[in-house]
Scaffold this active site. Sequence first.
Site, mmCIF file in Angstrom:
data_model
loop_
_atom_site.group_PDB
_atom_site.id
_atom_site.type_symbol
_atom_site.label_atom_id
_atom_site.label_comp_id
_atom_site.label_asym_id
_atom_site.label_seq_id
_atom_site.Cartn_x
_atom_site.Cartn_y
_atom_site.Cartn_z
ATOM 1 N N HIS A 273 0.817 -1.218 0.000
ATOM 2 C CA HIS A 273 0.000 0.000 0.000
ATOM 3 C C HIS A 273 0.852 1.270 0.000
ATOM 4 C CE1 HIS A 273 -3.500 -2.451 0.189
ATOM 5 N NE2 HIS A 273 -3.267 -2.879 1.406
ATOM 6 N N ASP A 324 -5.481 -7.616 -3.987
ATOM 7 C CA ASP A 324 -5.844 -7.408 -2.584
ATOM 8 C C ASP A 324 -7.206 -7.988 -2.226
ATOM 9 O OD1 ASP A 324 -6.042 -6.545 0.034
ATOM 10 O OD2 ASP A 324 -5.472 -4.488 -0.374
#
Length: 458
Positions: A273, A324
């Site tokens: 991230h 994800d």
Amino acid sequence: MQSFTIFAEQALTQAGWQSDVLVSVDTDGRIASVEAQREPSGHTNKAAVLLPSPANLHSHAFQRAMAGLTERRGPDPRDTFWTWRELMYRFLEKLTPEHVEAIAAFVQMEMLEAGYAAVGEFHYLHNQPGGEAYANPAELSLRIIEAAKQTGIGLTLLPVLYQQGGCDGRALQGGQMRFANSINSYTALHETASNVLAELPPDAVMGVAPHSLRAVSREDLAEVITFAPSAPVHMHIAEQTAEVEEVEAAWGRRPVEWLFDNHEVDERWCLIHCTQMQPDETTMLARSHAVAGLCPITESSLGDGIFEGANYLTQAGRFGVGSDSNIRISLAEELRTLEYSQRLRDRSRAVLATPDKSTGRILFESAAQGGAQAAGRNVGAIEPGKLADLVALDAHATNLLGKSGDAILDSFIFAGDDRLVTDVWSAGRHIVHEGRHFAHEAIEHRYRQVITALGEQL
């Protein structure tokens, strides 16, 4: 596996774009030779456009079955990642090992049909509902491995160590109990899963994944990264402002600062991230040669923030992309969303392009190379010695018609979609042909049964 050849009208090789390319693959799934200006006749496998296939470097497979269930707002007028997380906890209470296997096989199949040849499965669902361990503590990790047997995807398994509810060491509660491990129980889980992973083809990789600075003690973080000294290390970091504030309040440093002050972050690491970083932290990450694991679709869905891609790439930073939460499985869309986020923030165009390479070329090549590093796979380019992780596109489709060179990638990412994928090879295994996985019907049938059963419970 028998040796074989692929003839490509156009291919993006280590030497750049070439025409009439013959790629020879050995019995071990490695590229033996790459020759341009060859004759097209006499070759079983033909591709209009041949590319190195990126690895999907970050996946939580079970969340695929949640897609579309989290778009209602709760009583709080400002819905955030943290309210989404509560919904996720309630959902996972319903999942059995059989569900996990069927969901994982389906999402791996979707990844392959989207052009990914491999996946890094950041696997943190370990225990039964309520937190009790299964008789085999690696039960759910083995289900991920079994799914990979069914799909043929290249698997980098990243069992997650998740110990605590925050930097203060508070106990896990509710749905988090399905993630819980002590360092001792994690050691046993990792060893068992490693042994079973050996049943997969030799390109399978075992790594480690301390979940985040919030969820792992400082002492055990230092220990777990020594489990496999040359294997990939993946960890969430700097995703949310609340996370950054908690780490800074508890440990006196922002997450990225603390990690770099206390550990040698190098090529083994993939930091996931990185959407809440300061400019100096972006520089540290770029100089470390670690990979920034970006998940633009999920980061958009959760309102995480925007990665500082432009400055990062000017400093030779490395990145890859992952799906994800698996709300959408789309290689082209992940790359498009990454670039468009930069454009919206900077009010500019072609932000990640360079004078000699287009936006699509930079995005695709960077994702292929960064994904290879993060997955611990010798892939990422079409060159001799690399594993044959390859994806073919239909250059005769309307969006690619008449295109050549970088314009192919620009059109695939910004004008087309994953329906342009015709074939995918994973370490030489020809898994997707004419856009369809070899076991699509059976895998989808099992997934439909699971979704029907879960829908009746939710």
